[in-house]
Write a protein that holds these residues in place. Structure first.
Motif, mmCIF file in Angstrom:
data_model
loop_
_atom_site.group_PDB
_atom_site.id
_atom_site.type_symbol
_atom_site.label_atom_id
_atom_site.label_comp_id
_atom_site.label_asym_id
_atom_site.label_seq_id
_atom_site.Cartn_x
_atom_site.Cartn_y
_atom_site.Cartn_z
ATOM 1 N N LEU A 13 0.812 -1.143 0.046
ATOM 2 C CA LEU A 13 0.114 0.003 -0.089
ATOM 3 C C LEU A 13 1.018 1.499 0.162
ATOM 4 C CD1 LEU A 13 -2.778 -1.114 2.121
ATOM 5 C CD2 LEU A 13 -2.953 -0.690 -0.087
ATOM 6 N N ILE A 14 1.949 1.098 0.676
ATOM 7 C CA ILE A 14 2.889 2.405 0.551
ATOM 8 C C ILE A 14 3.419 2.520 -0.499
ATOM 9 C CG2 ILE A 14 5.149 3.229 1.560
ATOM 10 C CD1 ILE A 14 4.231 1.941 4.176
ATOM 11 N N ALA A 15 3.782 1.482 -1.272
ATOM 12 C CA ALA A 15 4.483 1.582 -2.698
ATOM 13 C C ALA A 15 3.570 2.031 -3.588
ATOM 14 C CB ALA A 15 5.023 0.360 -3.196
ATOM 15 N N VAL A 16 2.343 1.609 -3.584
ATOM 16 C CA VAL A 16 1.129 2.034 -4.393
ATOM 17 C C VAL A 16 1.005 3.540 -4.094
ATOM 18 C CG1 VAL A 16 -1.135 1.735 -5.024
ATOM 19 C CG2 VAL A 16 0.240 -0.365 -4.905
ATOM 20 N N GLY A 17 0.750 4.095 -3.166
ATOM 21 C CA GLY A 17 0.699 5.379 -2.758
ATOM 22 C C GLY A 17 1.590 6.313 -3.109
ATOM 23 N N LEU A 18 3.104 5.784 -3.096
ATOM 24 C CA LEU A 18 4.159 6.735 -3.491
ATOM 25 C C LEU A 18 4.095 6.783 -4.942
ATOM 26 C CD1 LEU A 18 6.963 5.532 -1.235
ATOM 27 C CD2 LEU A 18 5.794 7.685 -1.242
ATOM 28 N N VAL A 19 3.786 5.452 -5.758
ATOM 29 C CA VAL A 19 3.874 5.566 -7.236
ATOM 30 C C VAL A 19 2.560 6.500 -7.698
ATOM 31 C CG1 VAL A 19 3.308 4.221 -9.223
ATOM 32 C CG2 VAL A 19 4.793 3.443 -7.537
ATOM 33 N N ALA A 20 1.445 6.505 -7.307
ATOM 34 C CA ALA A 20 0.442 7.245 -7.324
ATOM 35 C C ALA A 20 0.540 8.695 -7.450
ATOM 36 C CB ALA A 20 -0.891 6.898 -6.684
ATOM 37 N N GLY A 21 1.379 8.987 -6.104
ATOM 38 C CA GLY A 21 1.693 10.440 -5.721
ATOM 39 C C GLY A 21 2.643 10.895 -6.641
ATOM 40 N N GLY A 22 3.504 10.222 -7.156
ATOM 41 C CA GLY A 22 4.568 10.357 -8.121
ATOM 42 C C GLY A 22 4.035 10.595 -9.470
ATOM 43 N N LEU A 23 3.001 9.899 -9.894
ATOM 44 C CA LEU A 23 2.109 10.123 -11.166
ATOM 45 C C LEU A 23 1.348 11.465 -11.281
ATOM 46 C CD1 LEU A 23 1.693 8.454 -13.715
ATOM 47 C CD2 LEU A 23 -0.238 7.573 -12.604
ATOM 48 N N TRP A 24 0.802 11.678 -10.068
ATOM 49 C CA TRP A 24 -0.002 12.765 -9.891
ATOM 50 C C TRP A 24 0.994 14.090 -10.193
ATOM 51 C CZ3 TRP A 24 -0.314 16.978 -6.376
ATOM 52 C CH2 TRP A 24 -1.440 17.775 -6.637
ATOM 53 N N TRP A 25 2.046 14.023 -9.337
ATOM 54 C CA TRP A 25 2.903 15.240 -9.353
ATOM 55 C C TRP A 25 3.400 15.450 -10.637
ATOM 56 C CZ3 TRP A 25 3.140 19.532 -6.715
ATOM 57 C CH2 TRP A 25 2.837 19.188 -5.421
ATOM 58 N N TRP A 26 3.790 14.266 -11.398
ATOM 59 C CA TRP A 26 4.099 14.555 -12.846
ATOM 60 C C TRP A 26 3.116 15.020 -13.820
ATOM 61 C CZ3 TRP A 26 1.816 11.616 -16.792
ATOM 62 C CH2 TRP A 26 2.376 11.780 -18.474
ATOM 63 N N ALA A 27 2.041 14.595 -13.565
ATOM 64 C CA ALA A 27 0.784 15.135 -14.129
ATOM 65 C C ALA A 27 0.534 16.687 -14.137
ATOM 66 C CB ALA A 27 -0.317 14.462 -14.111
ATOM 67 N N VAL A 28 0.775 17.095 -12.823
ATOM 68 C CA VAL A 28 0.619 18.385 -12.447
ATOM 69 C C VAL A 28 1.438 19.483 -12.919
ATOM 70 C CG1 VAL A 28 0.539 20.099 -10.509
ATOM 71 C CG2 VAL A 28 -0.852 18.079 -10.422
ATOM 72 N N LEU A 29 2.939 18.995 -12.859
ATOM 73 C CA LEU A 29 4.013 19.806 -13.435
ATOM 74 C C LEU A 29 4.223 19.864 -14.897
ATOM 75 C CD1 LEU A 29 6.732 18.476 -10.654
ATOM 76 C CD2 LEU A 29 5.643 20.788 -10.858
ATOM 77 N N ARG A 30 3.559 18.671 -15.396
ATOM 78 C CA ARG A 30 3.577 18.631 -17.098
ATOM 79 C C ARG A 30 2.498 19.964 -17.570
ATOM 80 N NH1 ARG A 30 5.299 16.223 -21.653
ATOM 81 N NH2 ARG A 30 3.602 15.642 -22.954
ATOM 82 N N LEU A 31 1.427 19.601 -16.770
ATOM 83 C CA LEU A 31 0.349 20.551 -17.272
ATOM 84 C C LEU A 31 0.766 22.300 -16.956
ATOM 85 C CD1 LEU A 31 -2.992 18.949 -15.741
ATOM 86 C CD2 LEU A 31 -2.439 19.718 -18.153
ATOM 87 N N LEU A 32 1.587 22.209 -15.814
ATOM 88 C CA LEU A 32 2.090 23.845 -15.433
ATOM 89 C C LEU A 32 3.342 24.208 -16.221
ATOM 90 C CD1 LEU A 32 1.709 23.697 -11.687
ATOM 91 C CD2 LEU A 32 0.260 24.871 -13.260
ATOM 92 N N LEU A 33 4.183 23.327 -16.639
ATOM 93 C CA LEU A 33 5.375 23.634 -17.366
ATOM 94 C C LEU A 33 5.371 23.765 -18.917
ATOM 95 C CD1 LEU A 33 8.147 21.701 -15.160
ATOM 96 C CD2 LEU A 33 7.155 24.323 -15.184
ATOM 97 N N VAL A 34 4.560 22.579 -19.323
ATOM 98 C CA VAL A 34 4.518 22.558 -20.893
ATOM 99 C C VAL A 34 2.889 22.475 -21.327
ATOM 100 C CG1 VAL A 34 6.697 21.940 -21.440
ATOM 101 C CG2 VAL A 34 5.302 20.057 -20.665
ATOM 102 N N PRO A 35 2.117 23.178 -21.179
ATOM 103 C CA PRO A 35 0.811 23.207 -21.271
ATOM 104 C C PRO A 35 0.220 22.704 -22.684
ATOM 105 C CG PRO A 35 1.004 25.511 -20.936
ATOM 106 C CD PRO A 35 2.274 24.718 -20.552
ATOM 107 N N GLY A 36 1.108 23.042 -23.985
ATOM 108 C CA GLY A 36 0.815 22.799 -25.074
ATOM 109 C C GLY A 36 1.058 21.357 -25.429
ATOM 110 N N GLU A 37 2.124 20.582 -24.679
ATOM 111 C CA GLU A 37 2.211 19.412 -25.025
ATOM 112 C C GLU A 37 1.686 18.455 -24.262
ATOM 113 O OE1 GLU A 37 6.419 18.440 -25.018
ATOM 114 O OE2 GLU A 37 6.841 20.571 -26.203
ATOM 115 N N SER A 38 0.753 18.652 -22.929
ATOM 116 C CA SER A 38 0.276 17.767 -22.278
ATOM 117 C C SER A 38 -0.968 17.510 -22.977
ATOM 118 C CB SER A 38 -0.007 18.431 -20.689
ATOM 119 O OG SER A 38 -0.513 19.915 -20.956
ATOM 120 N N GLY A 39 -1.739 16.374 -22.526
ATOM 121 C CA GLY A 39 -2.918 16.032 -23.107
ATOM 122 C C GLY A 39 -4.052 15.650 -22.133
ATOM 123 N N ALA A 40 -4.972 14.932 -22.573
ATOM 124 C CA ALA A 40 -5.937 14.495 -21.797
ATOM 125 C C ALA A 40 -5.652 13.516 -20.537
ATOM 126 C CB ALA A 40 -7.379 13.963 -22.694
#
Length: 85
Positions: A13-40
């Motif tokens: 559960l800890i590993a799944v939580g860390l992976v999900a948190g990392g995936l969320w941060w990746w998506a948020v940073l991608r939306l903030l830093l390169v909004p033209g290249e990020s998708g749905a």
């Protein structure tokens, strides 16, 4: 020093939580830093993580004790008496 064994379920559960948190941060940073290249996909991940952050506010434990369960009973007809023995 006392060493305690951590159950495999807890580690998973800890590993799944860390992976999900990392995936969320990746998506948020991608939306903030390169909004033209990020998708749905990035938008869905970011919105889903934000929605999950609201969940504990609305699904809070009640401060009152849980309701007691009652036993089901059949209502007897008036004047019917007991059934055949």
């Amino acid at each position: 020093m006392v060493r305690r064994r951590v159950p495999l379920v807890t580690l998973t559960l800890i590993a799944v939580g860390l992976v999900a948190g990392g995936l969320w941060w990746w998506a948020v940073l991608r939306l903030l830093l390169v909004p033209g290249e990020s998708g749905a996909v990035e938008g869905a991940i970011a919105a889903g993580g934000w929605g999950l952050s609201l969940l504990p506010v609305h699904v809070a434990a009640s401060s009152r004790p849980p309701a007691r369960l009652t036993r089901a009973w059949r209502r007897h007809r008036s004047g019917a008496g007991s059934g055949p023995s």
